[in-house]
Scaffold this motif. Structure first.
Motif, PDB file in Angstrom:
ATOM      1  N   ARG A  35       0.739  -1.047  -0.083  1.00 24.49           N
ATOM      2  CA  ARG A  35      -0.055  -0.220   0.013  1.00 24.49           C
ATOM      3  C   ARG A  35       0.959   1.446   0.099  1.00 24.49           C
ATOM      4  NH1 ARG A  35      -2.985  -0.554   5.316  1.00 24.49           N
ATOM      5  NH2 ARG A  35      -4.275   2.081   5.113  1.00 24.49           N
ATOM      6  N   ASP A  36       0.144   1.855  -0.754  1.00 25.95           N
ATOM      7  CA  ASP A  36       1.150   3.517  -0.187  1.00 25.95           C
ATOM      8  C   ASP A  36      -0.154   4.603   0.286  1.00 25.95           C
ATOM      9  OD1 ASP A  36       2.280   6.246  -0.681  1.00 25.95           O
ATOM     10  OD2 ASP A  36       1.935   5.852  -2.910  1.00 25.95           O
ATOM     11  N   ASN A  37       0.419   4.939   1.859  1.00 29.55           N
ATOM     12  CA  ASN A  37      -0.506   5.575   2.134  1.00 29.55           C
ATOM     13  C   ASN A  37      -1.428   7.381   1.668  1.00 29.55           C
ATOM     14  OD1 ASN A  37      -1.135   3.335   4.141  1.00 29.55           O
ATOM     15  ND2 ASN A  37       0.523   3.521   5.281  1.00 29.55           N
ATOM     16  N   ALA A  38       0.802   7.636   1.670  1.00 24.80           N
ATOM     17  CA  ALA A  38       0.308   8.893   0.952  1.00 24.80           C
ATOM     18  C   ALA A  38      -0.741   9.244   0.000  1.00 24.80           C
ATOM     19  CB  ALA A  38       1.867   9.342   0.385  1.00 24.80           C
ATOM     20  N   LYS A  39      -1.095   7.750  -1.367  1.00 27.80           N
ATOM     21  CA  LYS A  39      -2.142   7.477  -2.051  1.00 27.80           C
ATOM     22  C   LYS A  39      -2.553   7.019  -2.166  1.00 27.80           C
ATOM     23  CE  LYS A  39       2.070   7.953  -6.118  1.00 27.80           C
ATOM     24  NZ  LYS A  39       2.306   7.308  -7.066  1.00 27.80           N
ATOM     25  N   ASN A  40      -3.430   6.392  -0.490  1.00 29.16           N
ATOM     26  CA  ASN A  40      -5.017   6.091  -0.798  1.00 29.16           C
ATOM     27  C   ASN A  40      -5.357   5.281  -0.907  1.00 29.16           C
ATOM     28  OD1 ASN A  40      -4.828   7.590   1.860  1.00 29.16           O
ATOM     29  ND2 ASN A  40      -6.238   9.262   0.700  1.00 29.16           N
ATOM     30  N   THR A  41      -3.704   3.937  -1.522  1.00 33.37           N
ATOM     31  CA  THR A  41      -3.887   3.371  -2.904  1.00 33.37           C
ATOM     32  C   THR A  41      -3.173   1.705  -1.980  1.00 33.37           C
ATOM     33  OG1 THR A  41      -3.959   4.720  -4.608  1.00 33.37           O
ATOM     34  CG2 THR A  41      -2.900   2.297  -5.520  1.00 33.37           C
ATOM     35  N   VAL A  42      -4.087   0.521  -2.539  1.00 36.84           N
ATOM     36  CA  VAL A  42      -3.480  -0.620  -2.631  1.00 36.84           C
ATOM     37  C   VAL A  42      -3.760  -0.991  -3.355  1.00 36.84           C
ATOM     38  CG1 VAL A  42      -6.039  -1.552  -2.221  1.00 36.84           C
ATOM     39  CG2 VAL A  42      -3.395  -1.929  -0.903  1.00 36.84           C
TER      40      VAL A  42
END
Length: 119
Positions: free
Chosen positions: A70-77
């Protein structure tokens, strides 16, 4: 809040695909994220999950072949799927436990993306 999944498609056995799922909307915090799948005639099953701190958990059937991140900065999994098998064919759904405010947490599901493994 919406979850938008993409990256599904058709691939031959042994091939790879990468799914992604972006969360949009007003979000206070995203806790666990993950992927589930549902094959024709079967119940939905958990594939892989990842906590906000990066701890992962996998179904036995995908261990060593799939990687959730996941990329927490992009809110993406993401779900990197390698060495795909016929039995991986399913509709894949992303899932997230989201706090729209600091006092509440709800479960959200993406719309599903089809992965087909065939020769």
């Amino acid at each position: 809040v919406q979850l938008q999944a993409c990256g599904g498609g058709s691939v031959q056995p042994g091939g790879s695909l990468r799914l992604s799922c972006a969360v949009s909307g007003y979000i206070f915090r995203i806790n666990d994220m993950g992927w589930y799948r549902q094959a024709p005639g079967k119940q939905r099953e958990r594939v892989a999950t990842i906590t906000s701190g990066g701890n992962t958990n996998y179904a036995d059937s995908v261990k060593g072949r799939f990687t959730v991140s996941r990329d927490n900065a992009k809110n993406t999994v993401y779900l990197q799927m390698n060495s795909l098998k016929f039995e991986d064919t399913a509709v894949y759904y992303c899932h997230a436990e989201i706090m729209p405010s600091k006092n509440y947490e709800y479960e959200y599901w993406g719309q599903g993306t089809l992965v087909t493994v065939s020769s």
